[in-house]
Design a protein around this motif. Sequence first.
Motif, PDB file in Angstrom:
ATOM      1  N   ALA A   3       0.314   5.038  -0.078  1.00 39.18           N
ATOM      2  CA  ALA A   3      -0.039   5.376  -1.445  1.00 39.18           C
ATOM      3  C   ALA A   3      -1.491   5.000  -1.718  1.00 39.18           C
ATOM      4  O   ALA A   3      -2.017   4.045  -1.154  1.00 39.18           O
ATOM      5  N   LYS A   4      -2.124   5.757  -2.587  1.00 37.76           N
ATOM      6  CA  LYS A   4      -3.480   5.432  -3.000  1.00 37.76           C
ATOM      7  C   LYS A   4      -3.437   4.246  -3.935  1.00 37.76           C
ATOM      8  O   LYS A   4      -2.722   4.241  -4.937  1.00 37.76           O
ATOM      9  N   GLN A   5      -4.191   3.206  -3.615  1.00 32.32           N
ATOM     10  CA  GLN A   5      -4.167   1.998  -4.414  1.00 32.32           C
ATOM     11  C   GLN A   5      -5.279   2.033  -5.454  1.00 32.32           C
ATOM     12  O   GLN A   5      -6.351   2.597  -5.222  1.00 32.32           O
ATOM     13  N   PRO A   6      -5.016   1.419  -6.629  1.00 28.85           N
ATOM     14  CA  PRO A   6      -6.068   1.353  -7.648  1.00 28.85           C
ATOM     15  C   PRO A   6      -7.277   0.605  -7.125  1.00 28.85           C
ATOM     16  O   PRO A   6      -7.162  -0.298  -6.298  1.00 28.85           O
ATOM     17  N   ALA A   7      -8.440   0.977  -7.605  1.00 35.38           N
ATOM     18  CA  ALA A   7      -9.669   0.317  -7.188  1.00 35.38           C
ATOM     19  C   ALA A   7      -9.645  -1.148  -7.601  1.00 35.38           C
ATOM     20  O   ALA A   7      -9.129  -1.514  -8.657  1.00 35.38           O
ATOM     21  N   HIS A   8     -10.199  -2.004  -6.746  1.00 37.21           N
ATOM     22  CA  HIS A   8     -10.253  -3.434  -7.050  1.00 37.21           C
ATOM     23  C   HIS A   8     -11.195  -3.682  -8.220  1.00 37.21           C
ATOM     24  O   HIS A   8     -12.247  -3.077  -8.342  1.00 37.21           O
ATOM     25  N   LEU A 139      11.418  -0.102  -5.542  1.00 33.87           N
ATOM     26  CA  LEU A 139      10.366   0.188  -4.573  1.00 33.87           C
ATOM     27  C   LEU A 139       9.795   1.601  -4.658  1.00 33.87           C
ATOM     28  O   LEU A 139       8.554   1.760  -4.585  1.00 33.87           O
ATOM     29  N   PRO A 140      10.596   2.661  -4.805  1.00 34.32           N
ATOM     30  CA  PRO A 140       9.991   4.006  -4.853  1.00 34.32           C
ATOM     31  C   PRO A 140       8.961   4.165  -5.965  1.00 34.32           C
ATOM     32  O   PRO A 140       7.905   4.769  -5.762  1.00 34.32           O
ATOM     33  N   HIS A 141       9.244   3.605  -7.137  1.00 27.50           N
ATOM     34  CA  HIS A 141       8.300   3.695  -8.257  1.00 27.50           C
ATOM     35  C   HIS A 141       7.024   2.925  -7.942  1.00 27.50           C
ATOM     36  O   HIS A 141       5.908   3.407  -8.200  1.00 27.50           O
ATOM     37  N   MET A 142       7.171   1.733  -7.368  1.00 28.71           N
ATOM     38  CA  MET A 142       6.004   0.931  -7.027  1.00 28.71           C
ATOM     39  C   MET A 142       5.133   1.646  -5.996  1.00 28.71           C
ATOM     40  O   MET A 142       3.898   1.675  -6.110  1.00 28.71           O
ATOM     41  N   ARG A 143       5.760   2.203  -4.991  1.00 35.69           N
ATOM     42  CA  ARG A 143       5.004   2.903  -3.948  1.00 35.69           C
ATOM     43  C   ARG A 143       4.273   4.109  -4.518  1.00 35.69           C
ATOM     44  O   ARG A 143       3.126   4.386  -4.148  1.00 35.69           O
ATOM     45  N   GLU A 144       4.931   4.827  -5.399  1.00 33.03           N
ATOM     46  CA  GLU A 144       4.310   6.006  -6.002  1.00 33.03           C
ATOM     47  C   GLU A 144       3.084   5.628  -6.823  1.00 33.03           C
ATOM     48  O   GLU A 144       2.066   6.325  -6.807  1.00 33.03           O
ATOM     49  N   GLY A 146       1.317   2.864  -6.359  1.00 31.63           N
ATOM     50  CA  GLY A 146       0.365   2.087  -5.584  1.00 31.63           C
ATOM     51  C   GLY A 146       0.135   0.710  -6.156  1.00 31.63           C
ATOM     52  O   GLY A 146      -0.928   0.097  -5.969  1.00 31.63           O
ATOM     53  N   TRP A 147       1.161   0.184  -6.841  1.00 37.20           N
ATOM     54  CA  TRP A 147       1.051  -1.126  -7.488  1.00 37.20           C
ATOM     55  C   TRP A 147       2.444  -1.685  -7.716  1.00 37.20           C
ATOM     56  O   TRP A 147       3.364  -0.968  -8.136  1.00 37.20           O
ATOM     57  N   GLY A 148       2.627  -2.964  -7.441  1.00 38.10           N
ATOM     58  CA  GLY A 148       3.908  -3.600  -7.720  1.00 38.10           C
ATOM     59  C   GLY A 148       3.826  -5.096  -7.483  1.00 38.10           C
ATOM     60  O   GLY A 148       2.950  -5.582  -6.752  1.00 38.10           O
ATOM     61  N   ARG A 149       4.728  -5.807  -8.116  1.00 38.71           N
ATOM     62  CA  ARG A 149       4.827  -7.252  -7.951  1.00 38.71           C
ATOM     63  C   ARG A 149       6.304  -7.614  -7.766  1.00 38.71           C
ATOM     64  O   ARG A 149       7.145  -7.236  -8.587  1.00 38.71           O
ATOM     65  N   GLY A 187       2.569  -4.328   1.640  1.00 43.55           N
ATOM     66  CA  GLY A 187       1.174  -4.529   1.262  1.00 43.55           C
ATOM     67  C   GLY A 187       0.338  -3.265   1.299  1.00 43.55           C
ATOM     68  O   GLY A 187      -0.596  -3.102   0.498  1.00 43.55           O
ATOM     69  N   ALA A 188       0.652  -2.377   2.213  1.00 46.34           N
ATOM     70  CA  ALA A 188      -0.111  -1.130   2.333  1.00 46.34           C
ATOM     71  C   ALA A 188       0.025  -0.248   1.105  1.00 46.34           C
ATOM     72  O   ALA A 188      -0.766   0.683   0.918  1.00 46.34           O
ATOM     73  N   TYR A 189       1.006  -0.548   0.258  1.00 49.72           N
ATOM     74  CA  TYR A 189       1.237   0.262  -0.943  1.00 49.72           C
ATOM     75  C   TYR A 189       0.765  -0.439  -2.214  1.00 49.72           C
ATOM     76  O   TYR A 189       1.127  -0.036  -3.322  1.00 49.72           O
ATOM     77  N   GLY A 190      -0.028  -1.489  -2.057  1.00 48.46           N
ATOM     78  CA  GLY A 190      -0.535  -2.192  -3.226  1.00 48.46           C
ATOM     79  C   GLY A 190       0.495  -3.089  -3.888  1.00 48.46           C
ATOM     80  O   GLY A 190       0.354  -3.441  -5.063  1.00 48.46           O
ATOM     81  N   ILE A 191       1.516  -3.463  -3.143  1.00 49.34           N
ATOM     82  CA  ILE A 191       2.600  -4.296  -3.671  1.00 49.34           C
ATOM     83  C   ILE A 191       2.465  -5.700  -3.096  1.00 49.34           C
ATOM     84  O   ILE A 191       2.381  -5.864  -1.881  1.00 49.34           O
ATOM     85  N   THR A 192       2.435  -6.690  -3.957  1.00 51.50           N
ATOM     86  CA  THR A 192       2.427  -8.068  -3.485  1.00 51.50           C
ATOM     87  C   THR A 192       3.817  -8.668  -3.643  1.00 51.50           C
ATOM     88  O   THR A 192       4.574  -8.303  -4.550  1.00 51.50           O
ATOM     89  N   VAL A 193       4.146  -9.582  -2.744  1.00 55.61           N
ATOM     90  CA  VAL A 193       5.449 -10.257  -2.779  1.00 55.61           C
ATOM     91  C   VAL A 193       5.226 -11.745  -2.540  1.00 55.61           C
ATOM     92  O   VAL A 193       4.633 -12.126  -1.527  1.00 55.61           O
ATOM     93  N   ASN A 194       5.686 -12.547  -3.456  1.00 55.82           N
ATOM     94  CA  ASN A 194       5.545 -13.988  -3.331  1.00 55.82           C
ATOM     95  C   ASN A 194       6.827 -14.683  -3.774  1.00 55.82           C
ATOM     96  O   ASN A 194       7.711 -14.068  -4.375  1.00 55.82           O
TER      97      ASN A 194
END
Length: 263
Positions: A3-8, A139-144, A146-149, A187-194
């Motif tokens: 997925a395209k991730q938002p710009a930093h 997960l599908p929504h987060m991947r689409e 490009g952002w998730g926590r 991580g490749a989809y802009g999703i962080t997991v902690n």
Amino acid sequence: MQAKQPAHKENTMISVAGKVILYTGAAGGLGAETTLNFLRAGATVVALDNDPVKNTALQTSADKEGLANLVIRAVDLSDLAALRTSLEDLSREVGGFDVVINNAAIYPSKPFEDYALEEMQRVQRINVDAGIVCVQVALPHMRERGWGRIINIASVTSNGGWANLSPYVQSKGALIGLARAWAREFGAYGITVNAVSPGAFPTDAEKIHPDPEGYTGFVLDHQAIKRRGSASDIANALMFLASDAAGFITGQTLNVDGGWVMN
């Protein structure tokens, strides 16, 4: 396809405004204050909790402050098939989940040899497997986007020091392991997991201890900070990890325990 991730963004503020947060155990001792904190910050919270008294109290607290965007559902987390169906319906209703907080847990206490295998499996099903279902639905929504926590709530008990909690400790260790595995994979989809590992907070869980005053002394002896933790201590940590400000932190376990565990 990645997925395209938002710009930093530099100097990102700690904000969850506009985010949709799926939160299990959201009406409990640590969950309720965090839920209200998220609502105050402009997030929508889908709160899953099976305690009708606590659910009513949470709704009442939100109403008193005029906080909107709270969706409460009484869900049996041990019924994984029904949970998945409920979550899929809720996801469509709110437009997908941006943040998942796997917090709900049960904590039976007795010697290891007294547990039936079925009891241990029930702890795993509620404390871990239900969280897996939550992530699979979100997960599908987060991947689409490009952002998730994703934040798994672990426990200081994973570091030893408590007897008679084998299934609970096992489940919390699993959540730490899953946080690391998911962090690598998503991580490749802009999703962080902690994971967040609370210390010994004064909640209903402490009612299993026969000597409350002695237990408080035990806790303070182990902490570097000589006060009991409050729900706001957890709320602040979760607010940070759920925000854009924590976008370069993943696969980590944050100990919020007054300096009990240091690593």
